[in-house]
Design a protein around this motif. Structure first.
Motif, PDB file in Angstrom:
ATOM      1  N   ALA A 183       0.834  -1.203   0.000  1.00 15.08           N
ATOM      2  CA  ALA A 183       0.000   0.000   0.000  1.00 15.08           C
ATOM      3  C   ALA A 183       0.870   1.256   0.000  1.00 15.08           C
ATOM      4  O   ALA A 183       0.566   2.236  -0.696  1.00 15.08           O
ATOM      5  CB  ALA A 183      -0.919  -0.007   1.216  1.00 15.08           C
ATOM      6  N   ARG A 184       1.968   1.219   0.746  1.00 18.96           N
ATOM      7  CA  ARG A 184       2.888   2.360   0.754  1.00 18.96           C
ATOM      8  C   ARG A 184       3.563   2.530  -0.596  1.00 18.96           C
ATOM      9  O   ARG A 184       3.797   3.661  -1.055  1.00 18.96           O
ATOM     10  CB  ARG A 184       3.931   2.166   1.847  1.00 18.96           C
ATOM     11  CG  ARG A 184       3.393   2.307   3.263  1.00 18.96           C
ATOM     12  CD  ARG A 184       4.415   1.868   4.291  1.00 18.96           C
ATOM     13  NE  ARG A 184       5.678   2.567   4.138  1.00 18.96           N
ATOM     14  CZ  ARG A 184       6.840   2.152   4.657  1.00 18.96           C
ATOM     15  NH1 ARG A 184       6.868   1.014   5.353  1.00 18.96           N
ATOM     16  NH2 ARG A 184       7.937   2.849   4.490  1.00 18.96           N
ATOM     17  N   THR A 187       1.058   4.125  -2.884  1.00 15.37           N
ATOM     18  CA  THR A 187       0.892   5.528  -2.521  1.00 15.37           C
ATOM     19  C   THR A 187       2.075   6.365  -2.991  1.00 15.37           C
ATOM     20  O   THR A 187       1.905   7.474  -3.519  1.00 15.37           O
ATOM     21  CB  THR A 187       0.731   5.668  -0.994  1.00 15.37           C
ATOM     22  OG1 THR A 187      -0.402   4.924  -0.568  1.00 15.37           O
ATOM     23  CG2 THR A 187       0.556   7.131  -0.608  1.00 15.37           C
ATOM     24  N   ARG A 188       3.277   5.835  -2.818  1.00 13.60           N
ATOM     25  CA  ARG A 188       4.478   6.594  -3.159  1.00 13.60           C
ATOM     26  C   ARG A 188       4.694   6.710  -4.659  1.00 13.60           C
ATOM     27  O   ARG A 188       5.099   7.756  -5.163  1.00 13.60           O
ATOM     28  CB  ARG A 188       5.700   5.955  -2.501  1.00 13.60           C
ATOM     29  CG  ARG A 188       7.017   6.659  -2.775  1.00 13.60           C
ATOM     30  CD  ARG A 188       8.163   6.033  -2.003  1.00 13.60           C
ATOM     31  NE  ARG A 188       7.975   6.151  -0.556  1.00 13.60           N
ATOM     32  CZ  ARG A 188       8.873   5.723   0.331  1.00 13.60           C
ATOM     33  NH1 ARG A 188       9.991   5.142  -0.075  1.00 13.60           N
ATOM     34  NH2 ARG A 188       8.648   5.853   1.627  1.00 13.60           N
ATOM     35  N   GLU A 191       1.253   7.936  -7.835  1.00 17.56           N
ATOM     36  CA  GLU A 191       0.941   9.279  -8.287  1.00 17.56           C
ATOM     37  C   GLU A 191       2.015   9.868  -9.192  1.00 17.56           C
ATOM     38  O   GLU A 191       1.950  11.026  -9.593  1.00 17.56           O
ATOM     39  CB  GLU A 191       0.759  10.193  -7.075  1.00 17.56           C
ATOM     40  CG  GLU A 191       1.966  10.258  -6.167  1.00 17.56           C
ATOM     41  CD  GLU A 191       1.697  11.010  -4.876  1.00 17.56           C
ATOM     42  OE1 GLU A 191       2.673  11.433  -4.246  1.00 17.56           O
ATOM     43  OE2 GLU A 191       0.523  11.158  -4.510  1.00 17.56           O
TER      44      GLU A 191
END
Length: 318
Positions: A183-184, A187-188, A191
Protein backbone atom coordinates in the motif's frame (compact mmCIF):
# COMPACT_ATOMS: atom_id res chain seq x y z
CA UNK A 1 37.40 5.35 11.15
CA UNK A 2 36.14 3.69 14.31
CA UNK A 3 33.60 0.87 14.40
CA UNK A 4 31.07 3.34 15.79
CA UNK A 5 31.61 5.40 12.63
CA UNK A 6 31.08 2.29 10.49
CA UNK A 7 27.79 1.65 12.25
CA UNK A 8 26.73 5.28 11.76
CA UNK A 9 27.63 5.05 8.07
CA UNK A 10 25.48 1.94 7.67
CA UNK A 11 22.56 3.66 9.39
CA UNK A 12 22.93 6.66 7.07
CA UNK A 13 22.90 4.41 4.00
CA UNK A 14 19.77 2.63 5.23
CA UNK A 15 18.06 5.98 5.82
CA UNK A 16 18.88 7.27 2.33
CA UNK A 17 17.80 4.06 0.57
CA UNK A 18 14.53 4.06 2.53
CA UNK A 19 13.66 7.43 0.97
CA UNK A 20 12.92 5.57 -2.26
CA UNK A 21 12.66 1.85 -1.51
CA UNK A 22 9.83 0.59 0.68
CA UNK A 23 10.76 -2.37 2.89
CA UNK A 24 13.53 -4.74 1.77
CA UNK A 25 15.43 -4.09 5.02
CA UNK A 26 17.03 -7.55 5.02
CA UNK A 27 18.20 -7.12 1.44
CA UNK A 28 19.74 -3.73 2.23
CA UNK A 29 21.51 -5.26 5.24
CA UNK A 30 22.86 -8.01 3.01
CA UNK A 31 24.19 -5.45 0.53
CA UNK A 32 25.86 -3.56 3.36
CA UNK A 33 27.59 -6.67 4.70
CA UNK A 34 28.73 -7.58 1.18
CA UNK A 35 30.04 -4.05 0.64
CA UNK A 36 32.10 -4.16 3.84
CA UNK A 37 33.29 -7.70 3.09
CA UNK A 38 34.08 -6.72 -0.52
CA UNK A 39 31.90 -9.48 -1.92
CA UNK A 40 29.33 -9.85 -4.68
CA UNK A 41 25.58 -10.37 -4.35
CA UNK A 42 23.03 -12.33 -6.37
CA UNK A 43 19.47 -11.04 -5.98
CA UNK A 44 16.75 -13.52 -6.89
CA UNK A 45 13.10 -12.58 -7.00
CA UNK A 46 10.06 -12.18 -9.23
CA UNK A 47 9.79 -9.21 -11.59
CA UNK A 48 8.62 -5.92 -10.18
CA UNK A 49 10.10 -6.29 -6.70
CA UNK A 50 12.54 -3.35 -7.10
CA UNK A 51 15.74 -5.38 -7.45
CA UNK A 52 17.21 -3.05 -10.07
CA UNK A 53 15.89 0.10 -8.41
CA UNK A 54 17.34 -0.99 -5.07
CA UNK A 55 20.80 -1.45 -6.59
CA UNK A 56 20.59 1.99 -8.20
CA UNK A 57 19.59 3.64 -4.91
CA UNK A 58 22.32 1.78 -3.04
CA UNK A 59 24.97 2.99 -5.49
CA UNK A 60 23.66 6.56 -5.27
CA UNK A 61 24.22 6.68 -1.50
CA UNK A 62 27.85 5.58 -1.96
CA UNK A 63 28.78 8.01 -4.70
CA UNK A 64 30.16 5.13 -6.74
CA UNK A 65 30.43 4.92 -10.51
CA UNK A 66 27.40 2.81 -11.39
CA UNK A 67 27.27 0.57 -14.44
CA UNK A 68 24.47 -1.59 -15.75
CA UNK A 69 24.38 -4.49 -18.20
CA UNK A 70 21.08 -5.89 -19.41
CA UNK A 71 21.93 -9.50 -20.18
CA UNK A 72 20.37 -10.96 -23.32
CA UNK A 73 20.90 -14.22 -25.25
CA UNK A 74 22.90 -12.44 -27.98
CA UNK A 75 25.23 -10.58 -25.61
CA UNK A 76 28.92 -11.27 -26.28
CA UNK A 77 31.89 -11.11 -23.86
CA UNK A 78 33.23 -8.08 -25.72
CA UNK A 79 29.99 -6.24 -24.97
CA UNK A 80 30.85 -6.53 -21.28
CA UNK A 81 34.62 -6.21 -21.20
CA UNK A 82 35.23 -3.93 -24.17
CA UNK A 83 37.74 -4.43 -26.96
CA UNK A 84 40.71 -2.93 -28.75
CA UNK A 85 39.54 -1.14 -31.90
CA UNK A 86 41.84 0.00 -34.68
CA UNK A 87 41.94 3.78 -35.13
CA UNK A 88 42.64 4.55 -38.78
CA UNK A 89 43.58 8.16 -37.98
CA UNK A 90 46.38 7.19 -35.60
CA UNK A 91 47.06 3.71 -37.04
CA UNK A 92 46.91 2.34 -33.50
CA UNK A 93 44.60 0.16 -31.48
CA UNK A 94 42.55 2.01 -28.90
CA UNK A 95 40.91 0.38 -25.91
CA UNK A 96 37.17 0.87 -25.78
CA UNK A 97 36.20 0.06 -22.22
CA UNK A 98 33.05 -1.93 -21.60
CA UNK A 99 30.50 -1.27 -18.86
CA UNK A 100 32.38 -3.56 -16.47
CA UNK A 101 34.83 -0.72 -15.82
CA UNK A 102 32.88 0.80 -12.95
CA UNK A 103 32.64 0.59 -9.16
CA UNK A 104 29.25 -1.10 -8.76
CA UNK A 105 28.00 -3.21 -11.66
CA UNK A 106 24.36 -4.24 -11.95
CA UNK A 107 24.20 -7.46 -13.97
CA UNK A 108 20.50 -7.44 -14.71
CA UNK A 109 18.92 -10.84 -15.47
CA UNK A 110 22.32 -12.48 -15.55
CA UNK A 111 20.82 -15.90 -16.32
CA UNK A 112 19.49 -14.72 -19.69
CA UNK A 113 22.88 -14.90 -21.39
CA UNK A 114 24.85 -18.02 -22.44
CA UNK A 115 27.63 -19.41 -20.22
CA UNK A 116 30.33 -18.02 -22.53
CA UNK A 117 29.22 -14.49 -21.77
CA UNK A 118 28.55 -15.23 -18.11
CA UNK A 119 32.15 -16.42 -17.83
CA UNK A 120 33.38 -12.98 -18.87
CA UNK A 121 32.65 -11.89 -15.31
CA UNK A 122 34.69 -14.61 -13.58
CA UNK A 123 38.10 -12.93 -13.63
CA UNK A 124 36.61 -9.57 -12.73
CA UNK A 125 34.67 -10.97 -9.78
CA UNK A 126 37.55 -13.03 -8.40
CA UNK A 127 40.59 -10.85 -9.08
CA UNK A 128 39.16 -7.37 -9.77
CA UNK A 129 40.85 -7.22 -13.14
CA UNK A 130 40.15 -7.80 -16.84
CA UNK A 131 42.50 -9.26 -19.46
CA UNK A 132 42.07 -7.96 -23.00
CA UNK A 133 44.42 -9.13 -25.78
CA UNK A 134 46.93 -10.29 -23.20
CA UNK A 135 47.01 -7.00 -21.29
CA UNK A 136 45.73 -6.76 -17.72
CA UNK A 137 43.45 -3.87 -16.78
CA UNK A 138 42.73 -3.44 -13.08
CA UNK A 139 39.27 -2.55 -11.85
CA UNK A 140 38.37 -0.35 -8.91
CA UNK A 141 39.38 -1.75 -5.49
CA UNK A 142 35.74 -1.66 -4.37
CA UNK A 143 34.42 -3.29 -7.56
CA UNK A 144 31.19 -5.05 -6.67
CA UNK A 145 28.72 -7.03 -8.78
CA UNK A 146 25.04 -7.01 -7.91
CA UNK A 147 23.36 -9.54 -10.21
CA UNK A 148 19.66 -10.22 -10.53
CA UNK A 149 17.76 -13.20 -11.82
CA UNK A 150 14.14 -14.22 -12.15
CA UNK A 151 13.36 -17.65 -10.62
CA UNK A 152 9.94 -17.96 -12.27
CA UNK A 153 10.78 -18.30 -15.96
CA UNK A 154 12.51 -21.38 -17.34
CA UNK A 155 12.50 -20.61 -21.08
CA UNK A 156 15.30 -18.59 -22.61
CA UNK A 157 17.46 -18.75 -19.50
CA UNK A 158 20.85 -20.31 -18.82
CA UNK A 159 21.39 -21.40 -15.21
CA UNK A 160 24.60 -20.04 -13.73
CA UNK A 161 27.40 -22.65 -13.55
CA UNK A 162 28.52 -23.71 -10.09
CA UNK A 163 31.91 -22.07 -10.54
CA UNK A 164 30.29 -18.70 -11.06
CA UNK A 165 27.74 -19.12 -8.29
CA UNK A 166 30.66 -19.79 -5.94
CA UNK A 167 32.00 -16.30 -6.69
CA UNK A 168 28.96 -14.67 -5.13
CA UNK A 169 29.21 -14.01 -1.42
CA UNK A 170 25.43 -13.95 -0.92
CA UNK A 171 22.32 -15.09 -2.67
CA UNK A 172 19.52 -12.91 -1.34
CA UNK A 173 15.87 -13.74 -1.98
CA UNK A 174 13.75 -10.69 -2.77
CA UNK A 175 10.16 -11.56 -1.93
CA UNK A 176 6.84 -9.81 -2.41
CA UNK A 177 6.13 -7.03 0.10
CA UNK A 178 3.56 -7.26 2.86
CA UNK A 179 0.10 -5.78 2.32
CA UNK A 180 1.01 -2.66 4.30
CA UNK A 181 4.27 -2.20 2.40
CA UNK A 182 2.52 -2.69 -0.93
CA UNK A 183 0.00 0.00 0.00
CA UNK A 184 2.89 2.36 0.75
CA UNK A 185 4.49 1.48 -2.58
CA UNK A 186 1.29 2.29 -4.47
CA UNK A 187 0.89 5.53 -2.52
CA UNK A 188 4.48 6.59 -3.16
CA UNK A 189 4.75 5.63 -6.82
CA UNK A 190 1.15 5.53 -8.00
CA UNK A 191 0.94 9.28 -8.29
CA UNK A 192 4.08 9.50 -10.41
CA UNK A 193 4.13 9.28 -14.18
CA UNK A 194 6.76 7.19 -15.93
CA UNK A 195 9.48 5.04 -14.41
CA UNK A 196 10.89 5.75 -10.97
CA UNK A 197 14.11 7.76 -11.02
CA UNK A 198 16.58 7.81 -8.18
CA UNK A 199 17.13 11.56 -8.55
CA UNK A 200 13.46 12.25 -7.81
CA UNK A 201 13.70 11.04 -4.20
CA UNK A 202 16.43 13.29 -2.87
CA UNK A 203 18.85 10.49 -2.04
CA UNK A 204 22.07 12.00 -0.73
CA UNK A 205 25.56 10.63 -1.09
CA UNK A 206 26.84 9.71 2.36
CA UNK A 207 30.10 8.00 1.39
CA UNK A 208 32.88 8.05 -1.19
CA UNK A 209 35.87 5.90 -2.09
CA UNK A 210 37.98 7.29 0.76
CA UNK A 211 35.19 6.60 3.27
CA UNK A 212 34.84 3.02 2.05
CA UNK A 213 38.63 2.53 2.29
CA UNK A 214 38.54 3.70 5.89
CA UNK A 215 35.58 1.43 6.65
CA UNK A 216 37.41 -1.54 5.11
CA UNK A 217 40.39 -0.85 7.37
CA UNK A 218 38.08 -0.76 10.38
CA UNK A 219 36.57 -4.12 9.41
CA UNK A 220 40.06 -5.63 9.23
CA UNK A 221 40.45 -4.81 12.91
CA UNK A 222 37.58 -7.11 13.91
CA UNK A 223 38.86 -10.11 15.84
CA UNK A 224 38.09 -13.59 14.57
CA UNK A 225 38.78 -15.95 17.45
CA UNK A 226 40.09 -19.47 16.87
CA UNK A 227 36.89 -20.91 18.31
CA UNK A 228 34.87 -19.01 15.66
CA UNK A 229 37.21 -20.21 12.91
CA UNK A 230 36.74 -23.78 14.12
CA UNK A 231 32.96 -23.26 14.18
CA UNK A 232 32.89 -21.96 10.60
CA UNK A 233 35.04 -24.85 9.36
CA UNK A 234 32.92 -27.48 11.12
CA UNK A 235 29.72 -25.95 9.76
CA UNK A 236 30.98 -25.85 6.17
CA UNK A 237 32.45 -29.35 6.35
CA UNK A 238 29.12 -30.63 7.66
CA UNK A 239 27.57 -29.76 4.30
CA UNK A 240 29.88 -32.29 2.63
CA UNK A 241 28.87 -35.09 4.98
CA UNK A 242 25.11 -34.65 4.66
CA UNK A 243 23.30 -37.47 2.88
CA UNK A 244 20.72 -34.96 1.64
CA UNK A 245 23.33 -32.97 -0.30
CA UNK A 246 25.00 -34.20 -3.47
CA UNK A 247 27.60 -31.44 -3.28
CA UNK A 248 28.72 -29.46 -0.26
CA UNK A 249 30.33 -26.05 0.13
CA UNK A 250 33.93 -25.31 -0.81
CA UNK A 251 36.74 -23.88 1.35
CA UNK A 252 36.04 -20.59 -0.40
CA UNK A 253 32.60 -20.64 1.22
CA UNK A 254 34.22 -20.96 4.66
CA UNK A 255 36.53 -18.02 3.96
CA UNK A 256 33.69 -15.84 2.68
CA UNK A 257 31.45 -16.78 5.60
CA UNK A 258 34.17 -15.73 8.05
CA UNK A 259 34.74 -12.45 6.18
CA UNK A 260 31.03 -11.72 6.12
CA UNK A 261 30.75 -12.44 9.84
CA UNK A 262 33.51 -9.92 10.53
CA UNK A 263 31.74 -7.33 8.39
CA UNK A 264 28.44 -7.96 10.21
CA UNK A 265 30.17 -7.52 13.56
CA UNK A 266 31.67 -4.23 12.40
CA UNK A 267 28.28 -2.96 11.20
CA UNK A 268 26.96 -3.80 14.64
CA UNK A 269 29.76 -1.78 16.23
CA UNK A 270 31.62 -4.79 17.67
CA UNK A 271 35.34 -5.53 17.28
CA UNK A 272 34.83 -9.27 17.68
CA UNK A 273 32.75 -11.97 15.95
CA UNK A 274 30.17 -13.98 17.87
CA UNK A 275 28.54 -17.27 16.79
CA UNK A 276 25.28 -15.45 16.08
CA UNK A 277 27.05 -13.56 13.26
CA UNK A 278 27.87 -16.87 11.58
CA UNK A 279 24.40 -18.29 12.18
CA UNK A 280 22.67 -15.20 10.77
CA UNK A 281 24.66 -15.33 7.52
CA UNK A 282 24.98 -19.10 6.98
CA UNK A 283 21.89 -19.47 4.79
CA UNK A 284 22.73 -16.46 2.61
CA UNK A 285 26.28 -17.71 2.05
CA UNK A 286 25.49 -21.41 1.52
CA UNK A 287 22.10 -21.65 -0.23
CA UNK A 288 23.52 -21.20 -3.76
CA UNK A 289 26.52 -23.44 -3.17
CA UNK A 290 24.71 -26.63 -2.19
CA UNK A 291 23.13 -29.22 -4.48
CA UNK A 292 20.37 -31.46 -3.20
CA UNK A 293 20.73 -35.21 -3.61
CA UNK A 294 18.20 -36.92 -5.93
CA UNK A 295 16.44 -38.46 -2.93
CA UNK A 296 16.14 -35.08 -1.21
CA UNK A 297 14.73 -33.54 -4.39
CA UNK A 298 12.10 -36.29 -4.63
CA UNK A 299 11.13 -35.67 -1.01
CA UNK A 300 10.78 -31.96 -1.74
CA UNK A 301 13.47 -30.87 0.69
CA UNK A 302 14.63 -27.23 0.62
CA UNK A 303 18.25 -26.15 0.84
CA UNK A 304 17.41 -23.41 3.34
CA UNK A 305 15.81 -25.96 5.69
CA UNK A 306 18.85 -28.23 5.44
CA UNK A 307 21.20 -25.36 6.25
CA UNK A 308 19.07 -24.50 9.27
CA UNK A 309 19.29 -28.13 10.42
CA UNK A 310 23.08 -28.14 10.02
CA UNK A 311 23.37 -24.90 11.99
CA UNK A 312 21.22 -26.41 14.73
CA UNK A 313 23.29 -29.61 14.87
CA UNK A 314 26.72 -27.95 14.76
CA UNK A 315 27.78 -27.02 18.25
CA UNK A 316 28.60 -23.35 18.58
CA UNK A 317 31.36 -22.03 20.87
CA UNK A 318 30.36 -20.28 24.08
Amino acid sequence: MSLADVRSLADAIRTEVAKAVVGQAETVDGLLVALMAQGHVLLEGPPGTAKTFLAQCFAATLGLHFGRIQFTPDLMPGDILGSNLFNFQTSQFTLTRGPIFCDLLLADEINRTPPKTQAALLEAMQERRVTLDGKVHHLAPHFMVVATQNPIESQGVYPLPEAQLDRFLFKLLVTYPSAAEEARIVTRFGERAGPARVADFGISRVADAATLDAAAQAVKGVTLAESIVDYVVRLVRATRDSADLASGASPRAAVLLANAARARAALDGRDYVVPDDVKALATQVLRHRLLLSPAAEIEGRQVEALVAELVERTEAPR
